[in-house]
Motif scaffolding. Structure first.
Motif, short mmCIF file in Angstrom:
data_model
loop_
_atom_site.label_atom_id
_atom_site.label_comp_id
_atom_site.label_asym_id
_atom_site.label_seq_id
_atom_site.Cartn_x
_atom_site.Cartn_y
_atom_site.Cartn_z
N ASP A 151 0.87 -1.30 -0.11
CA ASP A 151 0.04 0.01 0.04
C ASP A 151 0.92 1.39 0.00
O ASP A 151 0.60 2.26 -0.71
CB ASP A 151 -1.10 -0.07 1.11
N GLU A 152 1.88 1.03 0.69
CA GLU A 152 2.90 2.36 0.74
C GLU A 152 3.42 2.51 -0.60
O GLU A 152 3.77 3.73 -1.14
CB GLU A 152 4.13 2.14 1.72
N VAL A 153 3.61 1.29 -1.22
CA VAL A 153 4.14 1.72 -2.73
C VAL A 153 3.20 2.18 -3.73
O VAL A 153 3.64 3.10 -4.52
CB VAL A 153 4.89 0.09 -3.31
N LEU A 154 2.00 1.68 -3.62
CA LEU A 154 0.84 2.16 -4.34
C LEU A 154 0.82 3.63 -3.90
O LEU A 154 0.72 4.48 -5.08
CB LEU A 154 -0.24 1.56 -3.75
N ARG A 155 1.15 4.01 -2.85
CA ARG A 155 0.91 5.64 -2.34
C ARG A 155 2.11 6.36 -3.25
O ARG A 155 1.89 7.49 -3.69
CB ARG A 155 0.97 5.89 -1.02
N LEU A 156 3.47 5.76 -3.31
CA LEU A 156 4.43 6.40 -3.92
C LEU A 156 4.06 6.52 -5.43
O LEU A 156 4.24 7.64 -6.02
CB LEU A 156 5.55 5.49 -3.89
N ARG A 157 3.37 5.57 -5.87
CA ARG A 157 3.03 5.57 -7.45
C ARG A 157 1.87 6.66 -7.68
O ARG A 157 2.28 7.37 -8.74
CB ARG A 157 2.37 4.10 -7.84
#
Length: 107
Positions: A46-52
């Motif tokens: 989810d944190e990676v999705l937020r970076l994206r």
């Protein structure tokens, strides 16, 4: 209005989780478990999705063959920055350090 050399599309608040992830991803690719640990989150994807979504990064996840603790073959997700991501991440990290962007502590 755009200023030459100014970081593009950088939000007003950058979470400490995202700063930690960006610094680590600049160093090397990270497994999903490493993302959890470095971000201090139990849902690293989810944190990676937020970076994206938040910063326009691609952060592809490659599947790598591995063996689990029971000796079974598994695929491990490994996140990495593309060359374009590296440029954006460097801009974001520089802006957070020098422009004085306030960081928002992650819970």
């Amino acid at each position: 209005m755009s200023h030459e050399g100014a970081p593009r599309n950088i939000p007003h608040r950058v979470t400490s989780r995202h700063l930690r992830l960006l610094r680590a991803l600049q160093e090397r690719p990270l497994t999903r478990e490493e993302v959890d640990t470095i971000a201090g989150a139990s849902n690293g994807p989810d944190e990676v999705l937020r970076l994206r979504r938040g910063y326009g990064l691609a952060v592809p996840c490659l599947r790598m063959g591995a063996t689990d603790r029971d000796g079974r073959p598994v695929e491990v997700g490994v996140y990495r920055l593309t060359e374009g991501d590296r440029v954006k991440a460097a801009e974001l990290l520089a802006a957070s350090a020098t422009v004085g962007l306030r960081t928002q502590p992650a819970i």
